[in-house]
Structure formats: C-alpha cells, structure tokens
Design a protein around this motif. Structure first.
Motif, short mmCIF file in Angstrom:
data_model
loop_
_atom_site.label_atom_id
_atom_site.label_comp_id
_atom_site.label_asym_id
_atom_site.label_seq_id
_atom_site.Cartn_x
_atom_site.Cartn_y
_atom_site.Cartn_z
N GLY A 1 -19.68 -58.22 25.04
CA GLY A 1 -21.11 -58.74 25.48
C GLY A 1 -22.13 -59.52 25.18
O GLY A 1 -22.35 -60.75 26.14
N ASP B 1 -24.05 -47.60 32.06
CA ASP B 1 -24.67 -48.34 31.49
C ASP B 1 -25.99 -48.31 32.09
O ASP B 1 -27.16 -48.07 31.92
CB ASP B 1 -24.54 -49.93 30.77
CG ASP B 1 -22.99 -49.64 30.03
OD1 ASP B 1 -23.41 -48.88 29.09
OD2 ASP B 1 -22.69 -51.15 30.08
N THR C 1 -26.34 -56.25 28.22
CA THR C 1 -24.33 -56.49 28.58
C THR C 1 -24.66 -55.83 27.05
O THR C 1 -25.39 -55.57 26.23
CB THR C 1 -24.17 -57.40 28.16
OG1 THR C 1 -24.33 -58.19 27.43
CG2 THR C 1 -23.81 -58.23 29.69
N ASN C 2 -23.49 -54.68 27.03
CA ASN C 2 -23.72 -54.74 24.99
C ASN C 2 -23.81 -56.19 23.70
O ASN C 2 -23.63 -57.25 23.92
CB ASN C 2 -22.32 -53.73 25.23
CG ASN C 2 -22.23 -52.36 25.94
OD1 ASN C 2 -23.89 -51.77 26.14
ND2 ASN C 2 -21.69 -52.52 26.52
N THR D 1 -21.81 -56.67 21.73
CA THR D 1 -20.34 -56.35 21.60
C THR D 1 -20.20 -58.22 21.65
O THR D 1 -20.96 -58.81 21.96
CB THR D 1 -19.53 -56.25 22.04
OG1 THR D 1 -19.30 -56.21 23.14
CG2 THR D 1 -19.26 -54.44 21.81
N GLU E 1 -23.52 -53.36 32.46
CA GLU E 1 -21.42 -54.23 32.23
C GLU E 1 -20.65 -52.77 32.79
O GLU E 1 -19.83 -52.96 33.36
CB GLU E 1 -21.17 -54.40 30.90
CG GLU E 1 -21.23 -54.94 30.04
CD GLU E 1 -20.39 -54.45 28.91
OE1 GLU E 1 -19.79 -54.24 28.29
OE2 GLU E 1 -21.31 -55.71 27.66
N ARG F 1 -32.86 -56.03 20.08
CA ARG F 1 -32.30 -55.53 19.35
C ARG F 1 -32.81 -55.16 18.22
O ARG F 1 -33.91 -55.63 17.73
CB ARG F 1 -30.85 -56.13 19.13
CG ARG F 1 -29.59 -56.40 19.97
CD ARG F 1 -29.14 -56.80 20.08
NE ARG F 1 -29.61 -58.72 19.75
CZ ARG F 1 -28.92 -59.61 19.43
NH1 ARG F 1 -27.99 -60.28 19.25
NH2 ARG F 1 -29.66 -61.03 19.73
#
Length: 198
Positions: free
Chosen positions: A149, A90, A143-144, A146, A86, A172
């Motif tokens: 994201g 990052d 991407t994050n 969220t 993003e 994750r």
C-alpha cells in the motif's frame, strides 16, 4: 471413504474465499448440504446474479449495476476532490466516517511486483485519465499502510504530483481512545512524525 464429486467441487469452490482452508471449506459444505440447502441455493443464485450483473463504474471503477455508479452521479459531492482506495470495502469504510464528501477511484488492488501486479493491473491509466480531467484539484491517497500500500501510494503520488495535482495521504497515528502504553512503537513513531499544531 471419498466424498461425492459434487461435494468435492463445492469444497474446492469455497476454498477461493480468503482465509478459508480445506477444513473450513469442508465444514461449510457439509453444513450447507446437511442443514441449509435452501440457504445454499440462495447463495448460489446470489453469486450467479452478482457475476452476471455487476460491472465496474466507468468513472470510479467500483462495482455497480449501471454504467456509472450512484456516487459518481451525486451532484452534492465535491468533484474537485478524488480519494484513491484499494478496494470497494475501503471505500465503504471511508463513507461510514461521514467526513469525506468528494469522489473516489477504486484501484481493485495494490502494486505487488512479486505477485505480478503492476500499474496496468490496478487500472493506473484509468486513474490518470480521471485525475487529470481538469476538474480534480486534489487526490487523497487512502491506500493501506502495508508495504504494498505504501509503495502504491508513493508511485501514484509521484506520478500525480508531476501532473500538477495536489496529492495528500491519510494521516497515521495513535487510534482514538488508545493508550500509548499499549500502542506499538511503529505507530507512535508515525504519530510523532505526522504531528500537527493545536
């Protein structure tokens, strides 16, 4: 008593920084004017210089002073692997892991329709051109995690897979050194779903 207009302008300018509210901006402005005018001049000069010299790399979209950044020109990096992030921050964090040797594409944001940020605002056409250059074989979406994201990763993943590219996503799970007792249920659930063989 109303502060001088130059001071009000400084406070307003400092408020554009993330997480800086009116009181913090006022404290910073008074500190700079009262205790560190030389620092204020350095800060002003650095900001002015950055806005005049920095541009987007033509290949990866990160900030650079040249047409193409040093990382894109590095012949030791694997051009068949493209990591999508993003922000430049990052990108720096991934580089600090010393585990990734491919190239990058920096979106400079993430999809957020409610804020008016669509594919055009995250340079989707430029990413598509870069990813389908015939050299890239795998696109790693970093991407994050969220909502925005995740939506961005889903949109990019579907579009890039349709172009015949291998698309992967950062895993994750439980952080290194983390104890399950203190990790939230959502993170543990994701770790279970993303488990791998040993």
């Amino acid at each position: 008593m109303k502060p001088p207009s130059a001071l009000s302008l400084l406070v307003d300018a400092l408020r554009v920084l993330p997480g800086v509210g009116p009181k913090s901006a006022q404290r910073m402005a008074y500190h700079l004017m009262q205790h560190d005018r030389e620092g204020a001049e350095r800060l002003g000069g650095a900001l002015l210089g950055a806005t005049r010299r920095l541009r987007h790399c033509e290949r990866c979209n990160t900030f650079t002073e040249a047409e193409v950044c040093e990382m894109c020109l590095d012949e030791e990096r694997d051009p068949s692997l493209l990591c999508v992030v993003e922000t430049p921050a990052d990108q720096i964090m991934l580089e600090q892991t010393l585990t990734y040797r491919g190239l990058y594409f920096v979106l400079m944001g993430r999809l957020s329709p409610l804020d008016g940020i669509g594919p055009r605002e995250i340079h989707f056409d430029k990413l598509l051109q870069r990813a389908t250059d015939g050299v890239v074989r795998e696109v790693m979406l970093a991407t994050n995690f969220t909502n925005e994201g995740e939506a961005t990763a889903h949109y990019l993943g579907q579009t890039l897979k349709a172009r015949g590219l291998v698309v992967t996503r950062l895993a994750r799970g439980v952080p290194a050194g983390g104890e399950l007792e203190y990790v939230d249920a959502g993170t543990i659930a994701r770790a279970v779903l993303d488990r791998r063989t040993v």
